[in-house]
Design a protein around this motif. Sequence first.
Motif, PDB file in Angstrom:
ATOM      1  N   VAL A 117       1.941  36.031  55.835  1.00  0.00           N
ATOM      2  CA  VAL A 117       0.618  36.702  55.704  1.00  0.00           C
ATOM      3  C   VAL A 117       0.197  36.788  54.261  1.00  0.00           C
ATOM      4  N   LEU A 118       1.195  37.134  53.275  1.00  0.00           N
ATOM      5  CA  LEU A 118       1.041  36.989  51.806  1.00  0.00           C
ATOM      6  C   LEU A 118       0.571  35.673  51.408  1.00  0.00           C
ATOM      7  N   GLN A 119       1.488  34.677  51.993  1.00  0.00           N
ATOM      8  CA  GLN A 119       1.217  33.290  51.673  1.00  0.00           C
ATOM      9  C   GLN A 119      -0.356  32.886  51.939  1.00  0.00           C
ATOM     10  N   GLU A 120      -0.900  33.388  53.186  1.00  0.00           N
ATOM     11  CA  GLU A 120      -2.347  33.104  53.619  1.00  0.00           C
ATOM     12  C   GLU A 120      -3.215  33.722  52.832  1.00  0.00           C
ATOM     13  N   ASN A 121      -2.904  34.643  52.221  1.00  0.00           N
ATOM     14  CA  ASN A 121      -3.822  35.474  51.192  1.00  0.00           C
ATOM     15  C   ASN A 121      -3.457  34.915  49.614  1.00  0.00           C
ATOM     16  N   GLN A 122      -2.792  33.985  49.612  1.00  0.00           N
ATOM     17  CA  GLN A 122      -2.838  33.160  48.350  1.00  0.00           C
ATOM     18  C   GLN A 122      -1.777  33.963  47.347  1.00  0.00           C
ATOM     19  N   ILE A 123      -0.978  34.827  47.977  1.00  0.00           N
ATOM     20  CA  ILE A 123       0.048  35.633  47.158  1.00  0.00           C
ATOM     21  C   ILE A 123       1.277  34.998  47.183  1.00  0.00           C
ATOM     22  N   THR A 124       1.637  34.321  46.056  1.00  0.00           N
ATOM     23  CA  THR A 124       2.870  33.488  45.972  1.00  0.00           C
ATOM     24  C   THR A 124       3.827  33.849  45.000  1.00  0.00           C
ATOM     25  N   LYS A 125       3.492  35.080  44.063  1.00  0.00           N
ATOM     26  CA  LYS A 125       4.101  35.489  43.137  1.00  0.00           C
ATOM     27  C   LYS A 125       4.078  37.102  43.060  1.00  0.00           C
ATOM     28  N   VAL A 126       5.196  37.702  43.180  1.00  0.00           N
ATOM     29  CA  VAL A 126       5.284  38.897  43.129  1.00  0.00           C
ATOM     30  C   VAL A 126       6.007  39.692  42.203  1.00  0.00           C
ATOM     31  N   SER A 161      -5.808  43.412  50.489  1.00  0.00           N
ATOM     32  CA  SER A 161      -5.451  41.869  50.515  1.00  0.00           C
ATOM     33  C   SER A 161      -6.835  41.103  50.124  1.00  0.00           C
ATOM     34  N   VAL A 162      -6.989  40.730  49.369  1.00  0.00           N
ATOM     35  CA  VAL A 162      -8.291  40.299  49.323  1.00  0.00           C
ATOM     36  C   VAL A 162      -8.679  39.742  50.522  1.00  0.00           C
ATOM     37  N   GLY A 163      -9.675  40.397  51.273  1.00  0.00           N
ATOM     38  CA  GLY A 163     -10.146  40.090  52.610  1.00  0.00           C
ATOM     39  C   GLY A 163      -9.554  40.809  53.576  1.00  0.00           C
ATOM     40  N   GLN A 164      -9.827  40.527  54.836  1.00  0.00           N
ATOM     41  CA  GLN A 164      -9.646  41.396  56.044  1.00  0.00           C
ATOM     42  C   GLN A 164      -7.996  41.292  56.252  1.00  0.00           C
ATOM     43  N   PRO A 165      -7.525  42.598  56.588  1.00  0.00           N
ATOM     44  CA  PRO A 165      -6.020  42.553  56.908  1.00  0.00           C
ATOM     45  C   PRO A 165      -5.609  41.751  58.086  1.00  0.00           C
ATOM     46  N   LYS A 166      -4.406  41.421  57.960  1.00  0.00           N
ATOM     47  CA  LYS A 166      -3.829  40.525  59.217  1.00  0.00           C
ATOM     48  C   LYS A 166      -3.097  41.589  60.127  1.00  0.00           C
TER      49      LYS A 166
END
Length: 476
Positions: A308-317, A424-429
């Motif tokens: 889900v993080l990857q779907e929201n373009q979050i690849t670095k934490v 998440s930018v955008g709607q929660p999954k």
Amino acid sequence: MKEHYYVALDIGSNSVKAVVGEKFHDGVNIIGTGQTYTDGVSKGTIRDFDLTRSAIIDTVKKAKISSGVDFDEVFLKMPIAGMELKFAEEEIRFGGNSTEINGTHIEDMLETIRERVVQSDKEVVTVYPVYFKVDDLHEVSDPKEMMATQSLFVSAGILLSSRTVLMNAVKCVEEAGLTVLDVYSDAVNYAHVLSESEVELGGVVIDIGHELTQFGYYERGTLKTSGSLPVGGKHITKDLSEAFNTTLEAAEKAKHHYGHAFYDLASAEDIVRLPQRDGEADIEITPQDMSDIIEMRMEEVFMDVFGVLQENQITKVSGGFVVTGGTANLLGIKELMQDLVSEKVRVHIPNQMGARKPEFSSAIATVSSGIMFDELLEYVTIDNYDTESDTVRHAADEESSGNFFTGLFNKRREQESHDADSGSVGQPKNTSEGYADYSYEDRSEDLDNRDSGDKRQGEDKNYRGYMKKLFKNLFE
């Protein structure tokens, strides 16, 4: 709230929890808790009204006894499941007049955003500021007492949930004899689980409950995206029950006493005896046998969160991962997560006396949210836990609107004013598919030959190893 006590009511996956706290310097002092397990709730929502109401009454009684506080006002915590995240902007113009910004300006802007979002089947749970701008100069987190001549701007996040779910939750709480002062979403609350550096750099909270796993990603001090998965500790228990042909009760007990989430560190020496559902003789297994099952399920949960993080373009934490919730009590949770990602990992256990259990993290964070909003909107100003109240809010004109919680919001303002006058930018999954129970066939043969080497299927192990490597590279 009266005497500055803050009470959070948490309707969870399989229990109702209450936490009584007070402001203490820069943190929260917990002075009492209550918890009642019940079949009336599931995944944070009410499925049996009477059972849930009884559990609330029982929980509140326990919290009153443990804290010594006779309260009737609570902050209600709602789960992330089914919530939608949006963002909006609002601005107040001052027309060149020098104006000192106060809590009323902030409240008016947030309430304007709340009333502007109208949907037939959704209700605004929380409107929270992302950042402010004074005279369009620079971003600030709290503009109170600053001077402005042109404008005050706010970028805000909006969390919406099912109107029916919210109304039934509030109705159940009120029928238990309580007044709901405000409602907070876990999506906002989890920011208080993170440290200042974690929430600024970009951190992920993963809350693994009984039937629900919730998560949120926070960066630059605010929520960016959140979501939930319909899986939790209950599914681990069912996995163990099926794998070893034992009862759910025995599987749950074994999980708590001997469960380990990281296979490589689980004991292969200790012996666990499990009764059989078909009346056959008890079997003997090791914690490592159990870990083989537990790790499989926990890897699935973590990888779905990563997806889900990857779907929201979050690849670095950069701020790392924080695991909490009741299932975080399992040994090996941290080690398993560290095996999957390259970032820092920690398990969050509250450090407040009397509530040092990860399952209380969400409720304690709700208390922190209540204090944060009270101080931001200047409902009360608190220097520390035992100072006199300096209430600066005034009763507002009641205005009807289509928003269910606008009336709740105004009622709270009036109550605070009354308490001051009187002393998440955008709607929660939300993934709901793909969690069918595992099938464990021919486990008896595996048990009989468990000393002959690694029991895991070669194909499954190769796939899981590939996924580990993929996500480890993803979050480097």
